[in-house]
Design a protein around this motif. Sequence first.
Motif, PDB file in Angstrom:
ATOM      1  N   SER A 114      -1.649  -2.695  -4.153  1.00 40.96           N
ATOM      2  CA  SER A 114      -2.583  -3.822  -4.102  1.00 40.96           C
ATOM      3  C   SER A 114      -2.605  -4.468  -2.726  1.00 40.96           C
ATOM      4  O   SER A 114      -3.662  -4.882  -2.247  1.00 40.96           O
ATOM      5  CB  SER A 114      -2.211  -4.873  -5.147  1.00 40.96           C
ATOM      6  N   LYS A 115      -1.438  -4.561  -2.106  1.00 42.14           N
ATOM      7  CA  LYS A 115      -1.362  -5.140  -0.768  1.00 42.14           C
ATOM      8  C   LYS A 115      -2.245  -4.357   0.206  1.00 42.14           C
ATOM      9  O   LYS A 115      -2.977  -4.942   1.004  1.00 42.14           O
ATOM     10  CB  LYS A 115       0.082  -5.108  -0.267  1.00 42.14           C
ATOM     11  N   SER A 116      -2.153  -3.055   0.142  1.00 45.17           N
ATOM     12  CA  SER A 116      -2.966  -2.222   1.034  1.00 45.17           C
ATOM     13  C   SER A 116      -4.446  -2.358   0.719  1.00 45.17           C
ATOM     14  O   SER A 116      -5.279  -2.394   1.620  1.00 45.17           O
ATOM     15  CB  SER A 116      -2.561  -0.753   0.913  1.00 45.17           C
ATOM     16  N   MET A 117      -4.773  -2.436  -0.556  1.00 39.56           N
ATOM     17  CA  MET A 117      -6.180  -2.572  -0.942  1.00 39.56           C
ATOM     18  C   MET A 117      -6.732  -3.904  -0.449  1.00 39.56           C
ATOM     19  O   MET A 117      -7.859  -3.967   0.053  1.00 39.56           O
ATOM     20  CB  MET A 117      -6.323  -2.465  -2.466  1.00 39.56           C
ATOM     21  N   GLN A 118      -5.953  -4.971  -0.609  1.00 39.92           N
ATOM     22  CA  GLN A 118      -6.377  -6.303  -0.139  1.00 39.92           C
ATOM     23  C   GLN A 118      -6.675  -6.274   1.355  1.00 39.92           C
ATOM     24  O   GLN A 118      -7.548  -6.970   1.837  1.00 39.92           O
ATOM     25  CB  GLN A 118      -5.275  -7.353  -0.355  1.00 39.92           C
ATOM     26  N   ALA A 119      -5.887  -5.467   2.081  1.00 42.13           N
ATOM     27  CA  ALA A 119      -6.004  -5.419   3.539  1.00 42.13           C
ATOM     28  C   ALA A 119      -7.000  -4.346   3.996  1.00 42.13           C
ATOM     29  O   ALA A 119      -7.068  -4.025   5.178  1.00 42.13           O
ATOM     30  CB  ALA A 119      -4.639  -5.163   4.152  1.00 42.13           C
ATOM     31  N   PHE A 120      -7.774  -3.790   3.062  1.00 35.66           N
ATOM     32  CA  PHE A 120      -8.763  -2.741   3.364  1.00 35.66           C
ATOM     33  C   PHE A 120      -8.109  -1.478   3.921  1.00 35.66           C
ATOM     34  O   PHE A 120      -8.761  -0.700   4.598  1.00 35.66           O
ATOM     35  CB  PHE A 120      -9.813  -3.235   4.377  1.00 35.66           C
ATOM     36  N   GLN A 121      -6.814  -1.279   3.635  1.00 37.37           N
ATOM     37  CA  GLN A 121      -6.135  -0.080   4.148  1.00 37.37           C
ATOM     38  C   GLN A 121      -6.153   0.996   3.065  1.00 37.37           C
ATOM     39  O   GLN A 121      -5.132   1.272   2.433  1.00 37.37           O
ATOM     40  CB  GLN A 121      -4.704  -0.431   4.567  1.00 37.37           C
ATOM     41  N   PHE A 122      -7.312   1.574   2.881  1.00 36.30           N
ATOM     42  CA  PHE A 122      -7.492   2.524   1.779  1.00 36.30           C
ATOM     43  C   PHE A 122      -6.655   3.782   1.962  1.00 36.30           C
ATOM     44  O   PHE A 122      -6.094   4.308   1.015  1.00 36.30           O
ATOM     45  CB  PHE A 122      -8.966   2.907   1.642  1.00 36.30           C
ATOM     46  N   ASP A 123      -6.616   4.279   3.195  1.00 38.50           N
ATOM     47  CA  ASP A 123      -5.835   5.488   3.465  1.00 38.50           C
ATOM     48  C   ASP A 123      -4.362   5.236   3.166  1.00 38.50           C
ATOM     49  O   ASP A 123      -3.664   6.076   2.621  1.00 38.50           O
ATOM     50  CB  ASP A 123      -6.026   5.922   4.917  1.00 38.50           C
ATOM     51  N   GLU A 124      -3.896   4.026   3.493  1.00 38.15           N
ATOM     52  CA  GLU A 124      -2.507   3.646   3.241  1.00 38.15           C
ATOM     53  C   GLU A 124      -2.247   3.548   1.725  1.00 38.15           C
ATOM     54  O   GLU A 124      -1.223   4.028   1.229  1.00 38.15           O
ATOM     55  CB  GLU A 124      -2.237   2.302   3.923  1.00 38.15           C
ATOM     56  N   ALA A 125      -3.184   2.954   1.011  1.00 37.69           N
ATOM     57  CA  ALA A 125      -3.047   2.831  -0.443  1.00 37.69           C
ATOM     58  C   ALA A 125      -2.902   4.218  -1.064  1.00 37.69           C
ATOM     59  O   ALA A 125      -2.069   4.429  -1.955  1.00 37.69           O
ATOM     60  CB  ALA A 125      -4.262   2.105  -1.021  1.00 37.69           C
ATOM     61  N   LEU A 126      -3.690   5.169  -0.583  1.00 34.45           N
ATOM     62  CA  LEU A 126      -3.610   6.530  -1.113  1.00 34.45           C
ATOM     63  C   LEU A 126      -2.279   7.190  -0.739  1.00 34.45           C
ATOM     64  O   LEU A 126      -1.668   7.886  -1.548  1.00 34.45           O
ATOM     65  CB  LEU A 126      -4.795   7.368  -0.608  1.00 34.45           C
ATOM     66  N   LYS A 127      -1.823   6.934   0.492  1.00 35.67           N
ATOM     67  CA  LYS A 127      -0.533   7.512   0.919  1.00 35.67           C
ATOM     68  C   LYS A 127       0.591   7.033   0.017  1.00 35.67           C
ATOM     69  O   LYS A 127       1.504   7.795  -0.317  1.00 35.67           O
ATOM     70  CB  LYS A 127      -0.244   7.115   2.373  1.00 35.67           C
ATOM     71  N   ILE A 128       0.537   5.759  -0.347  1.00 37.65           N
ATOM     72  CA  ILE A 128       1.574   5.194  -1.225  1.00 37.65           C
ATOM     73  C   ILE A 128       1.615   5.970  -2.547  1.00 37.65           C
ATOM     74  O   ILE A 128       2.677   6.311  -3.051  1.00 37.65           O
ATOM     75  CB  ILE A 128       1.298   3.685  -1.466  1.00 37.65           C
ATOM     76  N   LEU A 129       0.454   6.289  -3.076  1.00 39.34           N
ATOM     77  CA  LEU A 129       0.398   7.035  -4.343  1.00 39.34           C
ATOM     78  C   LEU A 129       0.906   8.459  -4.154  1.00 39.34           C
ATOM     79  O   LEU A 129       1.608   9.000  -5.011  1.00 39.34           O
ATOM     80  CB  LEU A 129      -1.027   7.053  -4.889  1.00 39.34           C
ATOM     81  N   TRP A 130       0.556   9.062  -3.026  1.00 33.65           N
ATOM     82  CA  TRP A 130       0.945  10.466  -2.820  1.00 33.65           C
ATOM     83  C   TRP A 130       2.442  10.622  -2.540  1.00 33.65           C
ATOM     84  O   TRP A 130       3.015  11.662  -2.808  1.00 33.65           O
ATOM     85  CB  TRP A 130       0.066  11.115  -1.746  1.00 33.65           C
ATOM     86  N   LEU A 131       3.066   9.552  -2.025  1.00 30.95           N
ATOM     87  CA  LEU A 131       4.526   9.587  -1.863  1.00 30.95           C
ATOM     88  C   LEU A 131       5.194   9.730  -3.228  1.00 30.95           C
ATOM     89  O   LEU A 131       6.166  10.471  -3.388  1.00 30.95           O
ATOM     90  CB  LEU A 131       5.015   8.302  -1.180  1.00 30.95           C
ATOM     91  N   VAL A 132       4.650   9.034  -4.206  1.00 28.98           N
ATOM     92  CA  VAL A 132       5.197   9.096  -5.562  1.00 28.98           C
ATOM     93  C   VAL A 132       5.026  10.501  -6.127  1.00 28.98           C
ATOM     94  O   VAL A 132       5.951  11.064  -6.728  1.00 28.98           O
ATOM     95  CB  VAL A 132       4.488   8.062  -6.471  1.00 28.98           C
ATOM     96  N   LEU A 133       3.855  11.092  -5.911  1.00 29.73           N
ATOM     97  CA  LEU A 133       3.607  12.450  -6.424  1.00 29.73           C
ATOM     98  C   LEU A 133       4.553  13.451  -5.756  1.00 29.73           C
ATOM     99  O   LEU A 133       5.099  14.341  -6.414  1.00 29.73           O
ATOM    100  CB  LEU A 133       2.150  12.856  -6.168  1.00 29.73           C
ATOM    101  N   ARG A 134       4.719  13.295  -4.454  1.00 26.09           N
ATOM    102  CA  ARG A 134       5.586  14.231  -3.726  1.00 26.09           C
ATOM    103  C   ARG A 134       7.032  14.129  -4.205  1.00 26.09           C
ATOM    104  O   ARG A 134       7.730  15.132  -4.327  1.00 26.09           O
ATOM    105  CB  ARG A 134       5.485  13.966  -2.219  1.00 26.09           C
TER     106      ARG A 134
END
Length: 484
Positions: free
Chosen positions: A396-416
């Motif tokens: 949510s923090k990344s989304m609030q800050a318009f950091q969409f690529d970062e928000a996605l990276k956060i999710l992909w770290l979990v998948l990895r």
Amino acid sequence: MKKFYITTPVYYVNDVPHIGHTYTTVAADVLARWHRELGDETFFLTGTDEHGAKIETKAGEMKIDPKAYADGISAKFLEAWQKLNISNDNFIRTTDEQHVKAVQTALQFMHDKGDIYLGKYEGLYCRGCEQYKSDRDLVDGLCPDHKVAPEKMSEECYSFRLSKYQDQLLELIKKDKLKILPANRKNEVVSFIEKEGLEDVSFSRKNIKWGIPIPWDKSHTVYVWADAFLNYLTGLGWDPSAGSPRPELGTKAGQAALKFWPPTVQLMSKDILRVHATIWQAMLLSLGLPTSETIFVHGYFQINGQKMGKSLGNVIAPDDLIKKYGVDASRYLIMSAAVFGHDGDISFEKFDEKYNADLANGLGNLTARVSNLIEKNNLEFNLKAGSDEKLVENFSKSMQAFQFDEALKILWLVLRAGDEVLSDKKPWKLEDKKAIEKILKPIAQNILDVAVLLKPFMPEVSEKIVAQFSAKQIKKGESLFPRI
Ligand SMILES: [Zn+2]
């Protein structure tokens, strides 16, 4: 309930949709969908800008009516956004009758107030840009975008007293009441206003027929900027009668439409920042309406290190992406291609690589392996989404800050991390059901949590995985992302 009003620019129908338009529109869609998930009352507006000399000329070359020409291109934008699963609440066309009437009412109001006056404009005019150019805009005497020398022109026109609002605008921007993001863009606008100052701008044209007639002088049409900006109001259904655009004096319907006013976020690329931060906001001040809350400026895509252009034959259309990767994957690839707010470099090679790494081998493969193992071992989990509060918070923090690529990276770290646990513990080699469950359950929970957060980016894939992993008996599903 919080309200969230997000806009893209209205896209000019001199061109069919390409990846630049697509970037703005998908980003706006991601934000709109995310705010709906948060429970905010959301309105998402996009559309097409259809008047002006360029359209008149193009239609003339094709020997068709400008409206017929505009209809054709506008339909292409609408179709592209429908294909890309864009969830806009309205699609405004600047040729819509209600828009035309509202523009006339608004300009009449500004004229009556003394903010629009009959003046004269002299300058170097580029037909391609539909703009007068100053010397410093030119490169070797040519318009850098069109490689032609602008023509000397002088004409009678109605001008808008932009200069009158200079100090007020500067104050609003400096104090972040009109927030311009990223910060370097704010600095650019501030230093432009401080150094150059704001001069009055022409709001009408005498020799262009394809436009909205100036209500008090039908020999002029409204200049395309002034017409286009007002879409952000008319797209909400704003229909000022009684001669006043101000909500307290307008009709009930007008007031109702303005419940979303002002725009929470206006997304755009840098080429139109300056006019949005100055002319458009000054028009709002003149109309007595609150100015926009945030203008967010995203970067451009280069294609393989080159500027995208028809002459280079490297234009990427939304259809090219959808055909190759599918809708959700296209949305993912676009939003993860660059830091939002910075320029990025893209190519089909890079998209292929990322598709295979993040989607086919990443999300798709992990989901398939885990669901397969769960089904094989007949495990029952009954998972509920949202168990990982820290993940939700970071995302949510990344989304609030318009950091969409970062928000996605956060999710992909979990998948990895899930992938690593699988490779490490090799549950397919184990016999003990309890031991297998102990390994698989937390990974399945992570997949579910990630899938829920992915919804604004990949609505269909998210829905599939959420349904699959919240079922009592998780079953192996269809392949989500076939390898390319
Ligand atoms: Zn030009």
